[in-house]
Design an enzyme around this catalytic site. Structure first.
Site, PDB file in Angstrom:
ATOM      1  N   HIS A 112     -32.292 -35.676 -33.145  1.00 29.29           N
ATOM      2  CA  HIS A 112     -31.645 -34.717 -32.020  1.00 29.29           C
ATOM      3  C   HIS A 112     -31.087 -33.227 -32.515  1.00 29.29           C
ATOM      4  CE1 HIS A 112     -29.513 -33.713 -29.156  1.00 29.29           C
ATOM      5  NE2 HIS A 112     -29.526 -34.662 -28.595  1.00 29.29           N
ATOM      6  N   HIS A 139     -35.346 -31.443 -26.581  1.00 32.77           N
ATOM      7  CA  HIS A 139     -35.029 -31.511 -27.742  1.00 32.77           C
ATOM      8  C   HIS A 139     -34.731 -31.870 -29.036  1.00 32.77           C
ATOM      9  CE1 HIS A 139     -32.585 -33.808 -25.401  1.00 32.77           C
ATOM     10  NE2 HIS A 139     -31.951 -33.655 -26.281  1.00 32.77           N
TER      11      HIS A 139
END
Length: 203
Positions: free
Chosen positions: A136, A121
């Site tokens: 992020h 991710h």
């Protein structure tokens, strides 16, 4: 030294002669065997530079006073980190930066860089200009264990600006109850005098 004569007041003439001989010998030896004079530098600098080497060196970090710009790695709306709702990002515990509310599920390299971390991710970058970035995608999305994410780079890989780093299914992630708002953090922001953010912009 001349002040050493105070230690030889009982025979000062001999001491003065010793100093005179040492000075004279040093002068004569230096006169005949001293270092050659430095070559005179040309008064003008050639207008044509030497040809560049075949292999260009890696870009150096920004010099003092230089401004570096980070373009957005995602299309969407730039907002303050406080809008992420995450205490660590909001407090800038990982560094200063900004967040992007993504319009599509693609993350691109904002600069030429080496991929320092791939976490499903999230992607870490060590930019050639000395800046270190963390992208992020989403909040608490580590719990998805890479589900709904497709990585296109590996750790240690060198990328250029515009290369596709990561794809994600925005709708599927949000359906599972996670925000897709994406912090973009300068993790070595302490190395810079300031990090200016421009929230409210379409990027």
């Amino acid at each position: 030294g001349i002040f050493g004569i105070l230690l030889h007041l009982h025979h000062p003439i001999q001491y003065i002669l010793t100093i005179a001989i040492a000075t004279g010998v040093a002068f004569v030896v230096s006169w005949f065997f001293g270092l050659p004079k430095e070559e005179e530098q040309p008064e003008t600098v050639p207008a044509v530079e030497a040809p560049a080497q075949e292999a260009a060196p890696a870009a150096a970090p920004a010099a003092a006073g230089e401004t570096m710009t980070v373009v957005s790695p995602l299309s969407g709306e730039a907002v303050a980190l406080s809008e992420t709702g995450d205490p660590a990002f909001s407090a800038e515990a990982l560094g200063k930066g900004i967040a992007v509310k993504p319009a599509e599920g693609k993350v691109f390299a904002p600069c030429a860089a080496t991929v320092s971390a791939v976490m499903g991710h999230a992607v870490g970058l060590e930019c050639d200009n000395g800046m270190e970035l963390l992208i992020h995608v989403g909040i608490d999305t580590v719990n998805l264990n890479g589900k709904h994410y497709t990585g296109h780079v590996q750790e240690g890989q060198h990328v250029k600006a515009g290369d596709l780093l990561l794809e994600f299914d925005k709708a599927a992630i949000e359906k599972e109850g996670y925000k897709t708002i994406t912090p973009v953090i300068v993790t070595n922001s302490d190395d810079f005098a300031d990090v200016e953010r421009h929230p409210g912009a379409v990027v």
